[in-house]
Design a protein around this motif. Structure first.
Motif, mmCIF file in Angstrom:
data_model
loop_
_atom_site.group_PDB
_atom_site.id
_atom_site.type_symbol
_atom_site.label_atom_id
_atom_site.label_comp_id
_atom_site.label_asym_id
_atom_site.label_seq_id
_atom_site.Cartn_x
_atom_site.Cartn_y
_atom_site.Cartn_z
ATOM 1 N N VAL A 60 47.108 -9.860 -9.769
ATOM 2 C CA VAL A 60 47.922 -9.257 -8.715
ATOM 3 C C VAL A 60 49.126 -10.157 -8.453
ATOM 4 O O VAL A 60 48.992 -11.372 -8.368
ATOM 5 C CB VAL A 60 47.077 -9.104 -7.425
ATOM 6 N N PHE A 61 50.314 -9.566 -8.313
ATOM 7 C CA PHE A 61 51.503 -10.371 -8.064
ATOM 8 C C PHE A 61 51.479 -10.934 -6.638
ATOM 9 O O PHE A 61 50.762 -10.429 -5.787
ATOM 10 C CB PHE A 61 52.777 -9.565 -8.312
ATOM 11 N N PRO A 62 52.269 -11.976 -6.371
ATOM 12 C CA PRO A 62 52.224 -12.639 -5.071
ATOM 13 C C PRO A 62 52.502 -11.704 -3.904
ATOM 14 O O PRO A 62 53.263 -10.755 -4.017
ATOM 15 C CB PRO A 62 53.322 -13.709 -5.188
ATOM 16 N N GLY A 63 51.884 -12.013 -2.772
ATOM 17 C CA GLY A 63 51.864 -11.106 -1.623
ATOM 18 C C GLY A 63 53.208 -10.793 -1.009
ATOM 19 O O GLY A 63 53.488 -9.650 -0.676
ATOM 20 N N VAL A 64 54.078 -11.811 -0.802
ATOM 21 C CA VAL A 64 55.338 -11.561 -0.096
ATOM 22 C C VAL A 64 56.232 -10.628 -0.913
ATOM 23 O O VAL A 64 56.883 -9.738 -0.365
ATOM 24 C CB VAL A 64 56.067 -12.887 0.223
ATOM 25 N N ARG A 65 56.258 -10.800 -2.217
ATOM 26 C CA ARG A 65 57.088 -9.927 -3.060
ATOM 27 C C ARG A 65 56.637 -8.472 -2.932
ATOM 28 O O ARG A 65 57.464 -7.556 -2.881
ATOM 29 C CB ARG A 65 57.011 -10.381 -4.516
ATOM 30 N N GLN A 66 55.338 -8.276 -2.882
ATOM 31 C CA GLN A 66 54.812 -6.922 -2.702
ATOM 32 C C GLN A 66 55.190 -6.390 -1.310
ATOM 33 O O GLN A 66 55.639 -5.244 -1.173
ATOM 34 C CB GLN A 66 53.289 -6.936 -2.860
ATOM 35 N N ALA A 67 55.014 -7.223 -0.286
ATOM 36 C CA ALA A 67 55.344 -6.813 1.083
ATOM 37 C C ALA A 67 56.826 -6.472 1.211
ATOM 38 O O ALA A 67 57.204 -5.550 1.945
ATOM 39 C CB ALA A 67 54.954 -7.912 2.069
ATOM 40 N N THR B 176 61.085 -4.499 -8.720
ATOM 41 C CA THR B 176 60.042 -3.518 -9.036
ATOM 42 C C THR B 176 58.991 -4.212 -9.892
ATOM 43 O O THR B 176 59.235 -5.263 -10.474
ATOM 44 C CB THR B 176 60.616 -2.319 -9.815
ATOM 45 N N PHE B 177 57.828 -3.622 -9.964
ATOM 46 C CA PHE B 177 56.713 -4.280 -10.640
ATOM 47 C C PHE B 177 56.220 -3.471 -11.839
ATOM 48 O O PHE B 177 55.119 -3.663 -12.313
ATOM 49 C CB PHE B 177 55.566 -4.495 -9.636
ATOM 50 N N TYR B 178 57.054 -2.546 -12.294
ATOM 51 C CA TYR B 178 56.675 -1.695 -13.421
ATOM 52 C C TYR B 178 56.168 -2.551 -14.584
ATOM 53 O O TYR B 178 56.762 -3.582 -14.888
ATOM 54 C CB TYR B 178 57.887 -0.865 -13.864
ATOM 55 N N PRO B 179 55.050 -2.214 -15.221
ATOM 56 C CA PRO B 179 54.265 -0.975 -15.071
ATOM 57 C C PRO B 179 53.177 -1.049 -13.996
ATOM 58 O O PRO B 179 52.371 -0.142 -13.874
ATOM 59 C CB PRO B 179 53.619 -0.824 -16.457
ATOM 60 N N ILE B 180 53.149 -2.127 -13.228
ATOM 61 C CA ILE B 180 52.144 -2.218 -12.156
ATOM 62 C C ILE B 180 52.633 -1.419 -10.951
ATOM 63 O O ILE B 180 53.799 -1.528 -10.560
ATOM 64 C CB ILE B 180 51.924 -3.692 -11.742
ATOM 65 N N ALA B 181 51.750 -0.632 -10.353
ATOM 66 C CA ALA B 181 52.114 0.094 -9.128
ATOM 67 C C ALA B 181 52.235 -0.903 -7.985
ATOM 68 O O ALA B 181 51.385 -1.783 -7.836
ATOM 69 C CB ALA B 181 51.044 1.135 -8.801
ATOM 70 N N PRO B 182 53.276 -0.796 -7.157
ATOM 71 C CA PRO B 182 53.446 -1.756 -6.052
ATOM 72 C C PRO B 182 52.364 -1.635 -4.985
ATOM 73 O O PRO B 182 52.267 -2.478 -4.099
ATOM 74 C CB PRO B 182 54.822 -1.409 -5.492
ATOM 75 N N ARG C 127 45.078 -17.481 2.063
ATOM 76 C CA ARG C 127 45.921 -18.532 1.493
ATOM 77 C C ARG C 127 47.324 -18.393 2.079
ATOM 78 O O ARG C 127 47.693 -17.308 2.545
ATOM 79 C CB ARG C 127 45.976 -18.403 -0.035
ATOM 80 N N PRO C 128 48.124 -19.469 2.066
ATOM 81 C CA PRO C 128 49.449 -19.404 2.699
ATOM 82 C C PRO C 128 50.285 -18.208 2.257
ATOM 83 O O PRO C 128 50.918 -17.548 3.071
ATOM 84 C CB PRO C 128 50.098 -20.728 2.292
ATOM 85 N N GLU C 129 50.265 -17.907 0.956
ATOM 86 C CA GLU C 129 51.068 -16.785 0.459
ATOM 87 C C GLU C 129 50.551 -15.456 1.011
ATOM 88 O O GLU C 129 51.334 -14.578 1.399
ATOM 89 C CB GLU C 129 51.049 -16.780 -1.075
ATOM 90 N N GLN C 130 49.225 -15.302 1.064
ATOM 91 C CA GLN C 130 48.643 -14.081 1.643
ATOM 92 C C GLN C 130 48.976 -13.981 3.125
ATOM 93 O O GLN C 130 49.260 -12.898 3.644
ATOM 94 C CB GLN C 130 47.119 -14.103 1.477
ATOM 95 N N LEU C 131 48.910 -15.130 3.811
ATOM 96 C CA LEU C 131 49.204 -15.154 5.243
ATOM 97 C C LEU C 131 50.643 -14.726 5.506
ATOM 98 O O LEU C 131 50.926 -13.935 6.408
ATOM 99 C CB LEU C 131 48.935 -16.552 5.813
ATOM 100 N N ARG C 132 51.579 -15.225 4.685
ATOM 101 C CA ARG C 132 52.987 -14.834 4.869
ATOM 102 C C ARG C 132 53.172 -13.334 4.647
ATOM 103 O O ARG C 132 53.949 -12.689 5.353
ATOM 104 C CB ARG C 132 53.883 -15.647 3.916
ATOM 105 N N ALA C 133 52.460 -12.766 3.675
ATOM 106 C CA ALA C 133 52.546 -11.316 3.432
ATOM 107 C C ALA C 133 52.004 -10.545 4.641
ATOM 108 O O ALA C 133 52.606 -9.555 5.080
ATOM 109 C CB ALA C 133 51.767 -10.952 2.169
ATOM 110 N N LYS C 134 50.881 -11.010 5.179
ATOM 111 C CA LYS C 134 50.296 -10.373 6.373
ATOM 112 C C LYS C 134 51.269 -10.465 7.553
ATOM 113 O O LYS C 134 51.479 -9.492 8.284
ATOM 114 C CB LYS C 134 48.973 -11.080 6.707
#
Length: 313
Positions: free
Chosen positions: A1-8, A143-149, A195-202
């Motif tokens: 899974v790509f890093p959380g903030v980029r997805q957010a 964008t994260f093609y071919p992964i769905a965001p 984790r810090p990256e997940q926390l920032r995305a949240k």
């Protein structure tokens, strides 16, 4: 899974700017505010939370993290002598939020408990100028093609498209503007903590959710670029490492990747101190690490306080 903030960022149609915005940095760097005078007090509350609060030899994170937070907030409140408008704030705990939006052809919803929410009688003024907001039209979202965001999001049946700012913002409630969200990642077992990256995305998702719900309460559900952008801040900590965030909702027109984007400023992984040694470490009858707090970083507290003062100073 790509890093959380980029997805957010993709989910919320947001451009990221590293570091804190000039409006907040100006508070941190302003010698007239006397923030450095609070350093000894902050050192004391760190020692209190980490070394003295509990009878245990080494207090657990689930104990010292909330204690540290409450004490830091208490120090921030002391500034209301200088700035009386700081008394027009309210901390709400266990505040629920629900916000629904469409992104491309996907219906998205953020909902749940949004940490501890500080509300204010007046909104934080926009931190990006009209020119900076218009310049975001040129920004190309990753964008994260071919992964769905939406790869790791929970899929549910939505029977009602909720946009609810929770109990905190009922009609007539005087503290009707979300100011700062606080997230305490205080689980003792590391695997139970974000984790810090997940926390920032949240933090980003819930700052966005609060801003979007407020925008819809003010302006209705029609997608539009906001005449008056909505700013919501977020602070996350595990009792030692801090994450700082300022989010500005510029648009509720989120379906396409075109046009004006929202903005977020993030200052990541700021230690308040390096280590808390509850008992001295002794090797061959020599103290190699004395008991106490080492590596105290006063600038981290100044950033915490600057976000608290933002919109007042």
């Amino acid at each position: 899974v790509f890093p959380g903030v980029r997805q957010a960022q993709w989910l919320t149609k947001t451009k990221l700017v590293e570091g804190l915005p000039p409006a907040v940095r100006g508070i941190v760097d302003n010698p007239a505010l006397g923030l450095q005078e609070l350093e000894e007090r902050v050192k004391h509350v760190v020692s209190h939370a980490r070394l003295w609060h509990s009878a245990e030899v080494a207090p657990r994170r689930e104990q010292y993290c909330p204690v540290l937070f409450e004490n830091l907030i208490h120090i921030c409140r002391l500034m209301s002598g200088k700035f009386p408008s700081l008394t027009k704030r309210m901390l709400a705990r266990n505040c629920r939020i629900a916000a629904t939006w469409e992104r491309e052809s996907i219906l998205l919803q953020v909902r749940g408990l949004s940490g501890i929410l500080m509300n204010s009688m007046t909104p934080i003024p926009p931190v990006a100028s009209k020119e900076e907001i218009l310049a975001t039209r040129e920004h190309v979202l990753e964008t994260f093609y071919p992964i769905a965001p939406t790869i790791d999001l929970q899929e549910v049946n939505v029977y009602k498209e909720l946009n609810d700012t929770g109990q905190c913002f009922r009609d007539g409630y005087p503290y009707s503007h979300p100011h700062t969200l606080f997230f305490l990642e205080s689980a003792n077992v590391r695997t139970n903590r974000f984790r810090p990256e997940q926390l920032r995305a949240k933090m980003l998702m819930f700052a966005f959710g609060n801003a979007l719900a407020k925008a819809k309460a003010l302006h209705g559900n029609d997608p539009k670029v906001l005449e008056q952008p909505i700013v919501v801040q977020s602070i996350g900590t595990d009792g030692q490492l801090f994450q700082f965030m300022v989010f500005q909702l510029n648009t509720t027109d989120l379906v396409s990747n075109d046009g004006v984007k929202n903005l977020v400023w993030i200052d990541s992984d700021q230690n308040l101190y390096e280590r808390a040694q509850c008992v001295p470490e002794v090797k061959k009858r020599v103290v190699t690490k004395p008991a106490g707090i080492s590596g105290f970083q006063p600038d981290t507290f100044k950033k915490f306080l600057a976000l608290y003062l933002h919109g007042t100073v």
